[in-house]
Design an enzyme around this catalytic site. Structure first.
Site, PDB file in Angstrom:
ATOM      1  N   HIS A 125       8.757  -8.128   0.421  1.00 46.58           N
ATOM      2  CA  HIS A 125       9.164  -6.793   1.036  1.00 46.58           C
ATOM      3  C   HIS A 125      10.175  -6.275   0.947  1.00 46.58           C
ATOM      4  CE1 HIS A 125       7.225  -2.875   0.969  1.00 46.58           C
ATOM      5  NE2 HIS A 125       6.412  -2.963   0.913  1.00 46.58           N
ATOM      6  N   ASP A 165       0.838  -1.094   0.167  1.00 47.61           N
ATOM      7  CA  ASP A 165      -0.049   0.318   0.382  1.00 47.61           C
ATOM      8  C   ASP A 165       0.432   1.159   0.186  1.00 47.61           C
ATOM      9  OD1 ASP A 165       1.141   0.309   2.335  1.00 47.61           O
ATOM     10  OD2 ASP A 165      -1.099  -0.100   3.623  1.00 47.61           O
ATOM     11  N   PHE A 201       6.293   2.795  -4.594  1.00 51.24           N
ATOM     12  CA  PHE A 201       7.194   2.917  -3.752  1.00 51.24           C
ATOM     13  C   PHE A 201       8.372   4.177  -4.362  1.00 51.24           C
ATOM     14  CE2 PHE A 201       6.454  -2.045  -4.645  1.00 51.24           C
ATOM     15  CZ  PHE A 201       6.823  -2.138  -3.670  1.00 51.24           C
ATOM     16  N   TYR A 226       2.759   4.881   0.611  1.00 49.30           N
ATOM     17  CA  TYR A 226       3.513   5.011   2.145  1.00 49.30           C
ATOM     18  C   TYR A 226       2.522   5.870   3.385  1.00 49.30           C
ATOM     19  CZ  TYR A 226       7.962   4.376  -0.483  1.00 49.30           C
ATOM     20  OH  TYR A 226       8.921   3.982  -0.925  1.00 49.30           O
TER      21      TYR A 226
END
Length: 213
Positions: free
Chosen positions: A177, A58, A71, A60
Site C-alpha cells: 500500500h 478503506d 485515494f 480516509y
C-alpha cells in the site's frame, strides 16, 4: 438509506438487493465519505467504461478528506496527503510527469475505477468497516469486469486477496500500500503507471494521463 440512483449498470449486481439492506443497518450514523459519495467510484466509472481498476483498502478516516474515489482527496482539502502524496512521488519517478491535483476525478473519467475493499469508515477509526460486508460488493464488481482484459492494480494485502479470482488475460500489478507506513516496502519503484500505459497501448487503447489534466 444510501442513494442508488446514480449507479447505472452497476445497479444490477445482486449485492444491492441481497446484502446492502443488512449492511446499511450496521453502518452507524456517522460515516466517511458522506452518504451521497459512498458509491462515487461506481457512479463515475461504468462497467463498460472501466479500463483500469485501482483497488485500495478503506477510505480516509479524516473528515473532509474522503470523496468516494479511492485515494482521491477534494482539491480544497489542504491537509496532509499521506498515501496520495506517495502516489504523486511514484508518478513523478515512474513517468517523469508531475501530479498536484488531489481530486482524481479525471482518472475516473478516463476509465480508472478507484475502489476500496471497504467503501466506508467511521471518523477516526481506520479499518473499522473492513468486515462489515463490503467484500461481497467488491467481489461482484471484479466478477463483472472479468470477462474482458483490463489492467488491475492491487495496493496492500486486503486488495491483493482479490487478485486470485481473476482470469489470466488481465494485467495484474500488486505491491504494498502507498501509505507512509508501507510505501518503502515495495510501493516505491513498482512503476505501476508506466506498466499500465504500456499494456493499454499494446491492447490498442489510449494510455491514461496520470499527471495533472
Amino acid at each position: 438509506m444510501l442513494d442508488l440512483t446514480g449507479l447505472g449498470a452497476w445497479r444490477a449486481l445482486p449485492f444491492f438487493a441481497d446484502e446492502l439492506p443488512t449492511l446499511e443497518k450496521r453502518l452507524g450514523a456517522d460515516i466517511l465519505p458522506p452518504e451521497e459519495k459512498v458509491f462515487a467510484a461506481l457512479e463515475q466509472t461504468s462497467p463498460d467504461a472501466t479500463r483500469v481498476v485501482i483497488l485500495g483498502q478503506d477510505p480516509y478516516h479524516t473528515p473532509g478528506k474522503a470523496d468516494g474515489l479511492a485515494f482521491s482527496i477534494p482539491d480544497a482539502f489542504g491537509g496532509k496527503l499521506d498515501s496520495l502524496g506517495n502516489i504523486f512521488k511514484e508518478i513523478q519517478s515512474d513517468t517523469g510527469s508531475k501530479r498536484t491535483k488531489t481530486s482524481l476525478n479525471d482518472w475516473a473519467a478516463q476509465g480508472v475505477l478507484l475502489l476500496n475493499t471497504a467503501l466506508t469508515v467511521p471518523p477516526g477509526k481506520p479499518k473499522a468497516h473492513a468486515k462489515l460486508g463490503w467484500d461481497k460488493l467488491v467481489s461482484q464488481v471484479l466478477d463483472r469486469l472479468d470477462s474482458h482484459p483490463r489492467a488491475f492494480i492491487f495496493w496492500g494485502a486486503p486488495a491483493q486477496r482479490y487478485a486470485r479470482s481473476l482470469r489470466d488475460h488481465h494485467l495484474v500489478i500488486t505491491s504494498p500500500h502507498p501509505s507512509p507506513l508501507s510505501a518503502y516496502r515495495g510501493f516505491f519503484g513498482s512503476r505501476p503507471f508506466s506498466r499500465v500505459n504500456r499494456w493499454l497501448i499494446e491492447q490498442g487503447q489510449e494510455p491514461i494521463n496520470w499527471a495533472d489534466p
